[in-house]
Design a protein around this motif. Structure first.
Motif, PDB file in Angstrom:
ATOM      1  N   LEU A   1       0.962  -1.095   0.042  1.00 17.48           N
ATOM      2  CA  LEU A   1      -0.067  -0.034  -0.006  1.00 17.48           C
ATOM      3  C   LEU A   1       0.763   1.245   0.095  1.00 17.48           C
ATOM      4  O   LEU A   1       0.402   2.440  -0.525  1.00 17.48           O
ATOM      5  N   ALA A   2       2.104   1.167   0.773  1.00 19.24           N
ATOM      6  CA  ALA A   2       3.010   2.235   0.634  1.00 19.24           C
ATOM      7  C   ALA A   2       3.429   2.746  -0.952  1.00 19.24           C
ATOM      8  O   ALA A   2       3.465   4.054  -0.993  1.00 19.24           O
ATOM      9  N   THR A   3       3.654   1.759  -1.523  1.00 19.67           N
ATOM     10  CA  THR A   3       4.029   1.988  -2.890  1.00 19.67           C
ATOM     11  C   THR A   3       2.891   2.676  -3.952  1.00 19.67           C
ATOM     12  O   THR A   3       3.216   3.186  -4.830  1.00 19.67           O
ATOM     13  N   ALA A   4       1.680   2.521  -3.385  1.00 16.83           N
ATOM     14  CA  ALA A   4       0.479   3.146  -4.153  1.00 16.83           C
ATOM     15  C   ALA A   4      -0.314   4.334  -3.340  1.00 16.83           C
ATOM     16  O   ALA A   4      -1.049   4.996  -4.126  1.00 16.83           O
TER      17      ALA A   4
ATOM     18  N   LEU B   1       1.063  28.022 -10.784  1.00 15.41           N
ATOM     19  CA  LEU B   1       0.808  27.813 -12.204  1.00 15.41           C
ATOM     20  C   LEU B   1      -0.308  28.849 -12.851  1.00 15.41           C
ATOM     21  O   LEU B   1      -0.481  28.728 -14.014  1.00 15.41           O
ATOM     22  N   GLY B   2      -1.092  29.428 -11.674  1.00 14.58           N
ATOM     23  CA  GLY B   2      -1.943  30.339 -12.290  1.00 14.58           C
ATOM     24  C   GLY B   2      -3.271  29.827 -12.882  1.00 14.58           C
ATOM     25  O   GLY B   2      -4.193  30.439 -13.553  1.00 14.58           O
ATOM     26  N   SER B   3      -3.378  28.213 -12.669  1.00 18.70           N
ATOM     27  CA  SER B   3      -4.633  27.660 -13.166  1.00 18.70           C
ATOM     28  C   SER B   3      -5.094  26.388 -12.281  1.00 18.70           C
ATOM     29  O   SER B   3      -4.211  25.580 -12.022  1.00 18.70           O
ATOM     30  N   ALA B   4      -6.297  26.401 -11.729  1.00 22.80           N
ATOM     31  CA  ALA B   4      -6.778  25.230 -10.895  1.00 22.80           C
ATOM     32  C   ALA B   4      -6.712  24.015 -11.787  1.00 22.80           C
ATOM     33  O   ALA B   4      -6.283  22.877 -11.438  1.00 22.80           O
ATOM     34  N   TRP B   5      -7.069  24.263 -13.261  1.00 26.65           N
ATOM     35  CA  TRP B   5      -6.779  23.092 -13.951  1.00 26.65           C
ATOM     36  C   TRP B   5      -5.637  22.278 -14.134  1.00 26.65           C
ATOM     37  O   TRP B   5      -5.369  21.034 -14.197  1.00 26.65           O
ATOM     38  N   SER B   6      -4.494  23.037 -14.212  1.00 27.51           N
ATOM     39  CA  SER B   6      -3.227  22.737 -14.112  1.00 27.51           C
ATOM     40  C   SER B   6      -2.901  21.871 -13.141  1.00 27.51           C
ATOM     41  O   SER B   6      -2.362  20.542 -13.003  1.00 27.51           O
ATOM     42  N   GLY B   7      -3.539  22.232 -11.758  1.00 33.01           N
ATOM     43  CA  GLY B   7      -3.401  21.603 -10.473  1.00 33.01           C
ATOM     44  C   GLY B   7      -3.951  20.292 -10.504  1.00 33.01           C
ATOM     45  O   GLY B   7      -3.418  19.307 -10.078  1.00 33.01           O
ATOM     46  N   VAL B   8      -5.188  20.336 -11.138  1.00 33.80           N
ATOM     47  CA  VAL B   8      -6.016  19.050 -11.123  1.00 33.80           C
ATOM     48  C   VAL B   8      -5.258  18.005 -12.045  1.00 33.80           C
ATOM     49  O   VAL B   8      -5.124  16.911 -11.828  1.00 33.80           O
ATOM     50  N   ILE B   9      -4.718  18.415 -13.233  1.00 32.43           N
ATOM     51  CA  ILE B   9      -3.854  17.614 -14.014  1.00 32.43           C
ATOM     52  C   ILE B   9      -2.755  17.093 -13.442  1.00 32.43           C
ATOM     53  O   ILE B   9      -2.237  15.716 -13.558  1.00 32.43           O
ATOM     54  N   VAL B  10      -1.958  17.901 -12.609  1.00 35.80           N
ATOM     55  CA  VAL B  10      -0.803  17.267 -12.025  1.00 35.80           C
ATOM     56  C   VAL B  10      -1.174  16.465 -10.773  1.00 35.80           C
ATOM     57  O   VAL B  10      -0.615  15.204 -10.759  1.00 35.80           O
ATOM     58  N   PHE B  11      -2.163  16.669 -10.240  1.00 30.54           N
ATOM     59  CA  PHE B  11      -2.819  15.813  -8.975  1.00 30.54           C
ATOM     60  C   PHE B  11      -3.302  14.595  -9.740  1.00 30.54           C
ATOM     61  O   PHE B  11      -3.158  13.349  -9.292  1.00 30.54           O
ATOM     62  N   THR B  12      -4.013  14.554 -10.866  1.00 32.25           N
ATOM     63  CA  THR B  12      -4.598  13.359 -11.544  1.00 32.25           C
ATOM     64  C   THR B  12      -3.346  12.309 -11.841  1.00 32.25           C
ATOM     65  O   THR B  12      -3.496  11.117 -11.630  1.00 32.25           O
ATOM     66  N   GLY B  13      -2.412  13.025 -12.587  1.00 30.19           N
ATOM     67  CA  GLY B  13      -1.301  12.332 -12.736  1.00 30.19           C
ATOM     68  C   GLY B  13      -0.553  11.614 -11.729  1.00 30.19           C
ATOM     69  O   GLY B  13       0.040  10.556 -11.964  1.00 30.19           O
TER      70      GLY B  13
ATOM     71  N   ILE C   1      -2.081  10.615  -8.877  1.00 32.52           N
ATOM     72  CA  ILE C   1      -2.764   9.536  -8.381  1.00 32.52           C
ATOM     73  C   ILE C   1      -2.788   8.388  -9.414  1.00 32.52           C
ATOM     74  O   ILE C   1      -2.731   7.276  -8.838  1.00 32.52           O
ATOM     75  N   LEU C   2      -2.778   8.754 -10.707  1.00 31.55           N
ATOM     76  CA  LEU C   2      -2.641   7.588 -11.545  1.00 31.55           C
ATOM     77  C   LEU C   2      -1.408   6.905 -11.559  1.00 31.55           C
ATOM     78  O   LEU C   2      -1.323   5.568 -11.739  1.00 31.55           O
ATOM     79  N   GLY C   3      -0.233   7.672 -11.397  1.00 28.93           N
ATOM     80  CA  GLY C   3       0.923   7.058 -11.191  1.00 28.93           C
ATOM     81  C   GLY C   3       1.045   6.317 -10.015  1.00 28.93           C
ATOM     82  O   GLY C   3       1.806   5.453 -10.206  1.00 28.93           O
ATOM     83  N   ALA C   4       0.511   6.808  -8.942  1.00 28.35           N
ATOM     84  CA  ALA C   4       0.588   6.011  -7.683  1.00 28.35           C
ATOM     85  C   ALA C   4      -0.101   4.510  -7.814  1.00 28.35           C
ATOM     86  O   ALA C   4       0.275   3.489  -7.416  1.00 28.35           O
ATOM     87  N   LEU C   5      -1.354   4.533  -8.570  1.00 28.34           N
ATOM     88  CA  LEU C   5      -2.064   3.423  -8.851  1.00 28.34           C
ATOM     89  C   LEU C   5      -1.178   2.419  -9.604  1.00 28.34           C
ATOM     90  O   LEU C   5      -1.011   1.042  -9.281  1.00 28.34           O
ATOM     91  N   ALA C   6      -0.531   3.090 -10.768  1.00 23.42           N
ATOM     92  CA  ALA C   6       0.388   2.238 -11.675  1.00 23.42           C
ATOM     93  C   ALA C   6       1.584   1.551 -10.873  1.00 23.42           C
ATOM     94  O   ALA C   6       1.940   0.521 -11.043  1.00 23.42           O
TER      95      ALA C   6
ATOM     96  N   ALA D   1       4.121   9.410 -13.181  1.00 20.57           N
ATOM     97  CA  ALA D   1       3.327  10.613 -13.074  1.00 20.57           C
ATOM     98  C   ALA D   1       3.748  11.513 -14.001  1.00 20.57           C
ATOM     99  O   ALA D   1       2.848  12.010 -14.674  1.00 20.57           O
ATOM    100  N   VAL D   2       4.953  11.570 -14.228  1.00 22.57           N
ATOM    101  CA  VAL D   2       5.430  12.582 -15.432  1.00 22.57           C
ATOM    102  C   VAL D   2       4.933  12.193 -16.774  1.00 22.57           C
ATOM    103  O   VAL D   2       4.459  13.075 -17.629  1.00 22.57           O
ATOM    104  N   THR D   3       5.009  10.891 -16.953  1.00 19.73           N
ATOM    105  CA  THR D   3       4.439  10.363 -18.332  1.00 19.73           C
ATOM    106  C   THR D   3       2.823  10.727 -18.505  1.00 19.73           C
ATOM    107  O   THR D   3       2.569  10.985 -19.533  1.00 19.73           O
ATOM    108  N   ILE D   4       2.209  10.235 -17.480  1.00 16.66           N
ATOM    109  CA  ILE D   4       1.020  10.478 -17.390  1.00 16.66           C
ATOM    110  C   ILE D   4       0.240  12.096 -17.574  1.00 16.66           C
ATOM    111  O   ILE D   4      -0.549  12.365 -18.399  1.00 16.66           O
ATOM    112  N   VAL D   5       1.145  12.754 -16.673  1.00 19.63           N
ATOM    113  CA  VAL D   5       0.798  14.329 -16.975  1.00 19.63           C
ATOM    114  C   VAL D   5       1.300  14.812 -18.306  1.00 19.63           C
ATOM    115  O   VAL D   5       0.470  15.594 -19.055  1.00 19.63           O
TER     116      VAL D   5
END
Length: 298
Positions: free
Chosen positions: A102-105, A123-135, A137-142, A286-290
């Protein structure tokens, strides 16, 4: 041999830290003050409530279901997730193998910090923050899937990452509400100030090395990102327009965040070197997904 190396490292590190402090005393005092301000303004108000809440939940008998642990980890961020895993492990709700997997994810940054502070503020954009956070999370799952495959279904005695640990039996004693709240508050305070100490220490080291070595802006940003995530992201984002930079800095977390986590995950026998390994793979994911998401959306 390892014990002698450990003593040598501690003595060398102590001398090196003393040299950094006395090389620029006024800078050391300023760095200490700024480090405490950073902790008090940006970390304490966010982490302490989560430390207290997750502590109460585990005392009340929070089960170690994967979905519950991951949801709490993603909403609270690191190192609250590491604290949660260590408490569930010590309560006997999860075994060592599950704690490590679980720690790895679940080693992610608080969504409030990523979206509000980094996204809107830097970054001046909430949307950019959402993309970073999404990446992230998805990176953590991977990352979790990757290490679940690597670790497989090994039993407790056959898993090292990278040292020994033991499992605890479940504690089924009756709960004393008053004592539980008092103990949870005490533990939360001890944990938050241990984390704060790490932040201040690495802030001082980063600031003093930058001053003593006379680093350029880019080199200073790289050094800060390696040592302390919060400082790293604040100084690196203005130097680059790429959304991948804050993604890498936030996901890797720096040595300071790693040591904050080590205060907790050492309790279930996971080494700092294993932490660094899965943070590197998490960062790559995460970097790849973002990069893919930003290419499509931005």
């Amino acid at each position: 041999m390892l014990r002698n190396f450990g003593k040598f490292f501690l003595v060398t590190a102590s001398i090196g830290f003393a040299v950094l402090c006395f090389a620029d005393v006024s800078g050391f005092v300023l760095a200490s003050r700024n480090g405490f301000n950073l902790f008090a303004r940006n970390v304490l108000p966010v982490l302490f409530p989560f430390f207290f809440i997750t502590g109460l939940m585990t005392e009340a008998g929070l089960r170690g279901r994967t979905s519950t642990v991951m949801l709490l980890s993603y909403t609270s961020g690191f190192p609250t997730s590491a604290k949660l895993l260590s408490e569930l492990y010590q309560k006997g709700e999860i075994n060592r193998v599950k704690a490590i997997k679980l720690a790895t994810a679940t080693s992610t940054v608080s969504p409030i910090f990523v979206i509000a502070t980094v996204g809107v503020g830097l970054l001046g954009s909430a949307w950019s923050g959402v993309i970073v956070f999404t990446g992230m999370i998805l990176g953590a799952l991977a990352n979790g899937i990757l290490f679940n495959i690597i670790l497989g279904k090994r039993k407790q005695q056959n898993i090292s990452p990278f040292n020994a640990g033991k499992d605890y039996a479940k504690d089924v004693a009756k709960i004393d509400i008053g004592a539980t709240i008092a103990n949870t508050l005490q533990n939360a305070l001890q944990s938050i100030f241990s984390v704060g100490g790490m932040i201040v220490l690495f802030y001082i080291i980063t600031a003093q090395l930058d001053t003593v070595l006379g680093l350029s802006q880019v080199a200073g940003a790289i050094l800060a990102s390696i040592f302390e995530m919060t400082v790293g992201v604040f100084v690196s984002v203005p130097l680059s327009t790429s959304i991948l930079v804050p993604t890498a800095v936030l996901t890797f977390g720096g040595l300071s965040v790693g040591m904050q986590g080590y205060l907790f995950f050492r309790k279930f026998g996971m080494s700092f070197w294993f932490y660094l390994l899965y943070k590197i793979t998490h960062t790559l994911f995460a970097v790849t997904i973002v990069w893919i998401l930003s290419s499509i959306v931005l």
